[in-house]
Design an enzyme around this catalytic site. Structure first.
Site, short mmCIF file in Angstrom:
data_model
loop_
_atom_site.label_atom_id
_atom_site.label_comp_id
_atom_site.label_asym_id
_atom_site.label_seq_id
_atom_site.Cartn_x
_atom_site.Cartn_y
_atom_site.Cartn_z
N THR A 148 52.93 15.10 88.02
CA THR A 148 53.63 16.10 87.18
C THR A 148 54.93 16.62 87.81
OG1 THR A 148 52.18 17.81 88.11
CG2 THR A 148 51.55 16.89 85.98
N THR A 151 52.84 14.49 76.96
CA THR A 151 53.88 15.51 77.08
C THR A 151 54.98 15.37 76.02
OG1 THR A 151 55.72 16.18 78.53
CG2 THR A 151 54.93 13.94 78.78
N ALA A 201 47.62 13.86 86.70
CA ALA A 201 48.90 13.19 86.41
C ALA A 201 49.89 13.45 87.54
CB ALA A 201 49.50 13.70 85.10
N TYR A 257 59.78 10.70 84.49
CA TYR A 257 58.46 11.28 84.17
C TYR A 257 58.07 10.94 82.73
CZ TYR A 257 55.13 14.98 82.85
OH TYR A 257 54.07 15.68 82.34
P1 NDP Z 1 48.92 20.00 87.47
O1 NDP Z 1 50.25 19.62 88.01
O2 NDP Z 1 48.47 21.41 87.51
O3 NDP Z 1 47.81 19.12 88.18
C1 NDP Z 1 47.92 17.74 88.28
C2 NDP Z 1 46.58 17.22 88.71
O4 NDP Z 1 46.70 15.81 88.90
C3 NDP Z 1 46.09 17.81 90.03
O5 NDP Z 1 44.71 18.05 89.94
C4 NDP Z 1 46.39 16.70 91.00
O6 NDP Z 1 45.52 16.65 92.08
C5 NDP Z 1 46.15 15.49 90.14
N1 NDP Z 1 46.78 14.32 90.72
C6 NDP Z 1 48.10 14.10 90.95
N2 NDP Z 1 48.27 12.90 91.55
C7 NDP Z 1 47.04 12.37 91.68
C8 NDP Z 1 46.54 11.17 92.23
N3 NDP Z 1 47.34 10.25 92.78
N4 NDP Z 1 45.22 10.95 92.19
C9 NDP Z 1 44.37 11.86 91.67
N5 NDP Z 1 44.77 13.03 91.15
C10 NDP Z 1 46.09 13.27 91.16
O7 NDP Z 1 48.84 19.42 85.99
P2 NDP Z 1 48.59 20.19 84.62
O8 NDP Z 1 47.18 20.63 84.56
O9 NDP Z 1 49.70 21.15 84.43
O10 NDP Z 1 48.83 18.99 83.61
C11 NDP Z 1 47.77 18.38 82.88
C12 NDP Z 1 48.36 17.34 81.97
O11 NDP Z 1 49.30 17.95 81.10
C13 NDP Z 1 49.09 16.20 82.66
O12 NDP Z 1 48.81 15.02 81.97
C14 NDP Z 1 50.57 16.54 82.45
O13 NDP Z 1 51.37 15.39 82.44
C15 NDP Z 1 50.51 17.21 81.11
N6 NDP Z 1 51.60 18.13 80.85
C16 NDP Z 1 51.86 19.16 81.72
C17 NDP Z 1 52.89 20.04 81.49
C18 NDP Z 1 53.16 21.18 82.42
O14 NDP Z 1 54.00 22.03 82.09
N7 NDP Z 1 52.49 21.30 83.56
C19 NDP Z 1 53.73 19.94 80.28
C20 NDP Z 1 53.35 18.83 79.41
C21 NDP Z 1 52.32 17.99 79.70
P3 NDP Z 1 45.84 17.43 93.46
O15 NDP Z 1 45.41 18.83 93.17
O16 NDP Z 1 44.98 16.71 94.43
O17 NDP Z 1 47.31 17.30 93.72
#
Ligand code: NDP
Length: 281
Positions: A57, A96, A55, A120
């Site tokens: 994020t 989220t 996502a 977001y």
């Molecule tokens: P992270 O921010 O840790 O990781 C996001 C991931 O998405 C990374 O692997 C990143 O890849 C990948 N990504 C981002 N942009 C792209 C793109 N254009 N193409 C392919 N991959 C992409 O996320 P979390 O694990 O923390 O979050 C998981 C889920 O939980 C998400 O849906 C988020 O919206 C949701 N969420 C998260 C919260 C939080 O506090 N973090 C709170 C509530 C919900 P790369 O490593 O290459 O950048």
């Protein structure tokens, strides 16, 4: 079961790879900026289920880049869900608490009206709506305040600042449930299995760690459990302005998750100790 995961280095994506033998696609293999490529990746891997753990994020950055965030958080999951529906396989998606408006002091139920406060949250809501409309077997897990030993999160930030400073001012009027990425990952894997057998479990669910806490009290517990001892001073959100407005109330009602998947809210204090152990603290 052959499970395809979008995301490779993120918090939840990393935990998914630790817990199961999944195929995890990083940005180099499937860029969510290109929804058509995501659909093609699903077809070429021919999995039994798909979990989207990728996502946009960066909550503050999204305010300036809403179009890009909406493609990644809205159009890409739409294409994934549509493809899964066409192939007759389950799709598990993560959303989220930012889809809510953050008002009140009671936990948001899954069917509470949405009302995102910023870009977001709006982009994630576009994704949710598209996943629900795709017509296949799906689960959306809304979560909050994700923490783990890797990536960027509040625990990692506090451990860094706690080692550098004697005194920290932390927001005390935002309340939510910190959620270990490991608990989200295990629930996603269970849901993928169960959805394959029983599509009637399709729906929108909440998973947030218990107990609900303020950021300031969360910081205090992090320091208590890790052995750092900076003074933590409560401040209101108004003293810590950010480009994106944060919800004051991130409490979420997990009762439907308990009823359908049998999962109680995970105790984040246990998850926090696991994270600290992993970091050698
Ligand atoms: P992270 O921010 O840790 O990781 C996001 C991931 O998405 C990374 O692997 C990143 O890849 C990948 N990504 C981002 N942009 C792209 C793109 N254009 N193409 C392919 N991959 C992409 O996320 P979390 O694990 O923390 O979050 C998981 C889920 O939980 C998400 O849906 C988020 O919206 C949701 N969420 C998260 C919260 C939080 O506090 N973090 C709170 C509530 C919900 P790369 O490593 O290459 O950048």
């Amino acid at each position: 079961m052959k499970i395809l995961v979008f995301g490779r280095t993120g918090q939840v994506a990393t935990e998914l790879q630790r817990q199961a033998d999944v195929i995890a696609l990083g940005r180099d293999k499937a860029d969510l900026s290109d929804p058509t490529a995501c659909a093609a990746a699903i077809r070429s891997h021919a999995p039994d289920a798909v979990i989207n753990a990728a996502a946009y994020t960066a909550v503050d950055k999204a305010e300036r880049n809403e179009d890009a965030a909406t493609v990644i958080n809205g159009d890409a999951p739409a294409a994934m869900a549509q493809t899964c529906a066409e192939l007759g396989i389950p799709f598990v998606h993560i959303s989220t608490d930012y889809v809510f408006d953050g008002t009140g002091e009671t936990p948001f139920a899954t069917d509470h009206p949405t009302g995102p406060l910023g870009a977001y949250g709006r982009s994630k809501l576009v994704g949710e709506d598209a996943v629900r409309a795709a017509g296949g077997a799906f689960v959306i897990f809304r979560t909050s305040w994700v923490v783990s030993a890797h990536g960027n999160n509040f625990v990692k930030t506090m451990l860094r600042l706690g080692a550098e400073r004697d005194r920290l001012t932390i927001v005390a009027d935002q309340i939510g449930g910190p959620t270990p990425a490991a608990d989200i990952a295990s629930l996603c894997l269970a849901a993928a299995e169960q959805l394959a057998d029983d599509a009637s479990k399709s729906g929108t669910y909440h998973i947030s760690g218990a107990p609900d806490v303020s950021w300031a009290d969360f910081a205090r517990l992090i320091f208590e459990q890790s052995g750092f001892s900076p003074e933590v001073v409560d401040i209101p959100t108004t003293d810590f302005p950010t480009p994106a407005v944060r919800p004051a109330n991130s409490r979420m009602d997990n009762s439907v998750t308990k009823a359908v998947f049998g999962l109680d809210r995970p105790d984040w204090r246990v998850g926090l100790q696991n994270i600290l152990n992993e970091l050698g603290l």
